[in-house]
Write an enzyme that holds these catalytic residues in place. Structure first.
Site, mmCIF file in Angstrom:
data_model
loop_
_atom_site.group_PDB
_atom_site.id
_atom_site.type_symbol
_atom_site.label_atom_id
_atom_site.label_comp_id
_atom_site.label_asym_id
_atom_site.label_seq_id
_atom_site.Cartn_x
_atom_site.Cartn_y
_atom_site.Cartn_z
ATOM 1 N N HIS A 62 0.843 -1.205 0.000
ATOM 2 C CA HIS A 62 0.000 0.000 0.000
ATOM 3 C C HIS A 62 0.875 1.251 0.000
ATOM 4 O O HIS A 62 1.914 1.285 0.651
ATOM 5 C CB HIS A 62 -0.933 0.005 1.220
ATOM 6 N N PRO A 63 0.424 2.277 -0.708
ATOM 7 C CA PRO A 63 1.196 3.528 -0.752
ATOM 8 C C PRO A 63 0.964 4.371 0.498
ATOM 9 O O PRO A 63 -0.055 4.228 1.180
ATOM 10 C CB PRO A 63 0.622 4.235 -1.980
ATOM 11 N N ALA A 81 -8.065 7.344 -6.928
ATOM 12 C CA ALA A 81 -9.460 7.746 -6.713
ATOM 13 C C ALA A 81 -9.796 7.777 -5.226
ATOM 14 O O ALA A 81 -10.478 8.699 -4.752
ATOM 15 C CB ALA A 81 -10.396 6.801 -7.457
ATOM 16 N N GLU A 82 -9.321 6.800 -4.483
ATOM 17 C CA GLU A 82 -9.620 6.733 -3.055
ATOM 18 C C GLU A 82 -9.009 7.921 -2.316
ATOM 19 O O GLU A 82 -9.686 8.568 -1.498
ATOM 20 C CB GLU A 82 -9.113 5.393 -2.483
ATOM 21 N N GLN A 83 -7.761 8.233 -2.604
ATOM 22 C CA GLN A 83 -7.121 9.356 -1.920
ATOM 23 C C GLN A 83 -7.754 10.681 -2.335
ATOM 24 O O GLN A 83 -7.958 11.563 -1.493
ATOM 25 C CB GLN A 83 -5.612 9.347 -2.168
ATOM 26 N N PHE A 114 0.799 3.531 6.934
ATOM 27 C CA PHE A 114 -0.513 3.728 7.556
ATOM 28 C C PHE A 114 -1.579 3.407 6.515
ATOM 29 O O PHE A 114 -1.547 3.921 5.404
ATOM 30 C CB PHE A 114 -0.650 5.181 8.020
ATOM 31 N N ALA A 117 -9.206 2.881 5.168
ATOM 32 C CA ALA A 117 -10.196 2.984 4.091
ATOM 33 C C ALA A 117 -10.727 4.416 4.128
ATOM 34 O O ALA A 117 -11.428 4.797 5.057
ATOM 35 C CB ALA A 117 -11.317 1.971 4.287
ATOM 36 N N VAL A 118 -10.351 5.217 3.155
ATOM 37 C CA VAL A 118 -10.618 6.654 3.216
ATOM 38 C C VAL A 118 -12.013 7.053 2.733
ATOM 39 O O VAL A 118 -12.425 8.188 2.967
ATOM 40 C CB VAL A 118 -9.555 7.471 2.444
#
Length: 167
Positions: A62-63, A81-83, A114, A117-118
């Site tokens: 994960h980034p 898209a999530e960020q 870290f 789920a944003v």
């Protein structure tokens, strides 16, 4: 292409850069049907059955949130898209500095980035969670991060397999 190959091709990225999860989940998912809930359950069981080092590799895939890969435009389409949905692509210089400092401290302490789920969260929600979770024990945070990876997978599957919102 076999059914297994098609399944892995379609769902192999649900757990960030970790097609082994889909490979191991195929038999269970094929037997129960391709709903978001069934696929999610099969993927999570395969993930949880993985060796600790395999699950750690998923976490490490994960980034960082608002990190170097995001700035360079090198995130997966899902991560981008999530960020962006949480406003992490529109941080002020001070906010970006805060995320960078937290990312570095967190990764130094736990050995993985870290993960949260944003979807539905604001940057302030994420920062508050970041600041709270950095005080967790390594074991507690490993479990929390794994649960967040599973939540991210559920959200991704719901967008891939619409109509099954109860995954």
């Amino acid at each position: 292409m076999s059914d297994r190959d098609a399944f892995v091709s379609r769902f192999g990225g649900v757990f960030e850069h970790s097609p082994w999860v889909a490979e191991r989940a195929y038999d269970r998912a094929a037997a129960t049907g391709l709903s978001a809930g069934n696929v999610h359950s099969a993927l999570c069981q395969a993930f949880r059955a993985g060796l600790p080092r395999e699950r750690l590799a998923v976490l490490r895939a994960h980034p960082d949130l608002a990190g170097k890969l995001a700035i360079a435009g090198k995130l997966t389409a899902d991560s981008t898209a999530e960020q962006a949905s949480a406003g992490l692509d529109r941080l002020s210089a001070d906010e970006h500095a805060r995320f960078t400092a937290l990312n570095e401290a967190y990764t130094q302490k736990f050995g993985f980035p870290f993960i949260i789920a944003v979807k539905g969260l604001t940057k302030n929600d994420i920062l508050a969670s970041f600041e709270r979770r950095i005080d967790n024990s390594t074991e507690e945070e490993f479990e929390t991060a794994c649960a967040q990876v599973e939540k991210i997978a559920r959200l991704r599957l719901q967008s891939m397999l619409p109509g099954d919102e109860n995954a």
